[in-house]
Design an enzyme around this catalytic site. Sequence first.
Site, PDB file in Angstrom:
ATOM      1  CG  ASP A  12      -1.845  -1.205   1.234  1.00 22.14           C
ATOM      2  OD1 ASP A  12      -2.243  -1.661   0.148  1.00 22.14           O
ATOM      3  OD2 ASP A  12      -2.143  -1.707   2.331  1.00 22.14           O
ATOM      4  CE  LYS A  15       2.956  -2.401  -4.285  1.00 18.08           C
ATOM      5  NZ  LYS A  15       2.498  -2.061  -2.929  1.00 18.08           N
ATOM      6  N   GLY A  39      -4.058  -4.421  -4.387  1.00 15.79           N
ATOM      7  CA  GLY A  39      -5.070  -3.430  -4.737  1.00 15.79           C
ATOM      8  C   GLY A  39      -4.348  -2.158  -5.126  1.00 15.79           C
ATOM      9  CG  HIS A  40      -1.322  -2.183  -7.344  1.00 15.33           C
ATOM     10  ND1 HIS A  40      -0.315  -2.757  -8.071  1.00 15.33           N
ATOM     11  CD2 HIS A  40      -1.141  -2.615  -6.077  1.00 15.33           C
ATOM     12  CE1 HIS A  40       0.428  -3.504  -7.275  1.00 15.33           C
ATOM     13  NE2 HIS A  40      -0.060  -3.439  -6.058  1.00 15.33           N
ATOM     14  CD  GLN A 217       1.155  -8.812  -2.551  1.00 19.57           C
ATOM     15  OE1 GLN A 217       1.916  -9.433  -3.268  1.00 19.57           O
ATOM     16  NE2 GLN A 217      -0.090  -8.595  -2.894  1.00 19.57           N
TER      17      GLN A 217
HETATM   18  P1  IMO Z   1      -0.631  -4.122  -2.479  1.00 19.04           P
HETATM   19  O1  IMO Z   1      -0.056  -4.689  -3.741  1.00 19.04           O
HETATM   20  C1  IMO Z   1      -0.945  -4.520   1.850  1.00 19.04           C
HETATM   21  C2  IMO Z   1      -1.021  -8.560   3.505  1.00 19.04           C
HETATM   22  C3  IMO Z   1      -2.289  -9.029   4.177  1.00 19.04           C
HETATM   23  C4  IMO Z   1      -1.710  -9.955   5.232  1.00 19.04           C
HETATM   24  C5  IMO Z   1      -0.530 -10.603   4.514  1.00 19.04           C
HETATM   25  C6  IMO Z   1      -0.837 -11.959   3.917  1.00 19.04           C
HETATM   26  O2  IMO Z   1      -1.926  -3.447  -2.653  1.00 19.04           O
HETATM   27  O3  IMO Z   1       0.381  -3.299  -1.764  1.00 19.04           O
HETATM   28  P2  IMO Z   1      -2.205 -12.706   1.756  1.00 19.04           P
HETATM   29  O4  IMO Z   1      -3.636 -12.524   1.395  1.00 19.04           O
HETATM   30  O5  IMO Z   1      -1.265 -12.103   0.770  1.00 19.04           O
HETATM   31  O6  IMO Z   1      -1.837 -14.130   2.068  1.00 19.04           O
HETATM   32  O7  IMO Z   1      -2.027 -11.906   3.145  1.00 19.04           O
HETATM   33  O8  IMO Z   1      -0.180  -9.710   3.460  1.00 19.04           O
HETATM   34  N1  IMO Z   1      -1.177  -8.078   2.120  1.00 19.04           N
HETATM   35  C7  IMO Z   1      -1.113  -6.783   1.770  1.00 19.04           C
HETATM   36  N2  IMO Z   1      -0.991  -5.681   2.515  1.00 19.04           N
HETATM   37  N3  IMO Z   1      -0.977  -4.404   0.522  1.00 19.04           N
HETATM   38  C8  IMO Z   1      -1.079  -5.495  -0.260  1.00 19.04           C
HETATM   39  O9  IMO Z   1      -0.968  -5.434  -1.601  1.00 19.04           O
HETATM   40  C9  IMO Z   1      -1.203  -6.767   0.355  1.00 19.04           C
HETATM   41  N4  IMO Z   1      -1.334  -8.026  -0.082  1.00 19.04           N
HETATM   42  C10 IMO Z   1      -1.300  -8.825   0.998  1.00 19.04           C
HETATM   43  O10 IMO Z   1      -2.988  -7.963   4.740  1.00 19.04           O
HETATM   44  O11 IMO Z   1      -1.179  -9.199   6.293  1.00 19.04           O
HETATM   45 MG    MG Z   2      -3.035  -2.044  -1.721  1.00 17.20          MG
END
Ligand code: IMO
Ligand code: MG
Length: 421
Positions: A12, A15, A39-40, A217
């Site tokens: 988050d 990106k 979630g971009h 992530q």
């Molecule tokens: P973007 O790309 C923030 C976190 C989840 C959880 C951990 C594992 O938008 O930055 P998962 O469903 O991947 O097995 O969850 O990772 N998580 C994220 N946190 N931004 C994301 O994606 C995330 N994708 C997974 O909240 O702590």
């Molecule tokens: Mg996100």
Amino acid sequence: MNIVVVGTQWGDEGKGRVIDFLSQEVDAIVRFQGGSNAGHTVVVDGEIFVFHLVPSGILHPGKSCIIGNGVVVDPAELLAEIEALQRRNVDLKELRLSSSAHIVMPYHKEIEKMEEKQRGKKKIGTTKKGVGPAYTDKIARRGIRVGDLLNEKVLAEKLDVNFVLLPNYFRLNLCKKDILNRYLEYGDKLKEYITDTSVLVNQLIKKDKEILFEGAQGTLLDIDHGTYPFVTSSCTSAGGVCIGVGIGPTRIDRVLGVAKVYTTRVGEGPFPTEIEGREGEILQERGKEYGATTGRPRRCGWFDGVILRYAARINGLDELVLTKLDVLDKLDRIKICTAYKYKDKAIEDFPFQVDSLRECEPIYEEMEGWEEDTSRVSRYEDLPEKAQAYLRRIEEIGELSIGYLSLNPERAGLIKLNDES
Ligand code: IMO
Ligand code: MG
């Protein structure tokens, strides 16, 4: 120039908006890991787009947008995303999907929900998109891949294997025939996008086309280098690009790290600079810190320089992209973590073992806030002196220069610094 963009914190970082901006100057945008847990968000003329599987460069017509083999794909989610974009007249002609990307199956989501429930207080706080169990099956060599959706015999055989291996509880609640038919239908609908994307990307590179690799992530959610076990199940750092796309390391020219000027985290796990109580809520409200995928409120904290140095090391960062400066606009004092206190000693290297991390206390420097609106500023020189001082301090602590700075979510809200470079 082929550039990797990765998150330096817990995801988050903004990106999506960075990828959208940089897409203007490249020929292709490639996702290399993660799934619809990402979630971009991209804002264009006030219109909000949230991408989960489709690369965030898709709003630029004519650019190849490629979902690489390292991604895990939920075909229902991908098709829903494609259809929603088509309804908004987004051109998807150049979208491509790797035939060797793994598929998220219905039982993956069920397994994840069950595991999280059974963990109780020790849950990870996942997005429940089936991403972890899909990667588990990939490593366990029973995964179903995108290309399998195009061949009924192969898909049926692979489903048979999975049904034998699935615990009774899940098997009994599922109809194999129904899954087979549904997934063949998905395959049929996705057929036009499916190809060998490693061949495609390498051809583009040979033709001197410029490519952006879009990380999902962030570094601290990396399966190897993150705060394990409170991580996602893929390699989120720059090293994941080669494996997740099928290119060699010699094909990457530059790595950009994206960071918010404060820190957030969704889900469980240690977070040294977390701000408890009202002050944290202020950041949450001003930064609209609610998950773009799950809607969960994000935990908020001060900027962490220890994490920045760690991300610089793990990813070999060349430059930094800072986002959401305006969220700090109203604060009169701003803290910035420069080191941790661990067992009465100051440490500068990030202790990625969660047990040690839980014992770390941040050592802060306090800076004066600028208490002015920066969201409409369009040149670095026009930023309040105190805001510039804050940004300079981040550069010093991270031993990195800021390449781009995001002042508001709109495309024009990202400005390039260090123009001479
Ligand atoms: P973007 O790309 C923030 C976190 C989840 C959880 C951990 C594992 O938008 O930055 P998962 O469903 O991947 O097995 O969850 O990772 N998580 C994220 N946190 N931004 C994301 O994606 C995330 N994708 C997974 O909240 O702590
Ligand atoms: Mg996100």
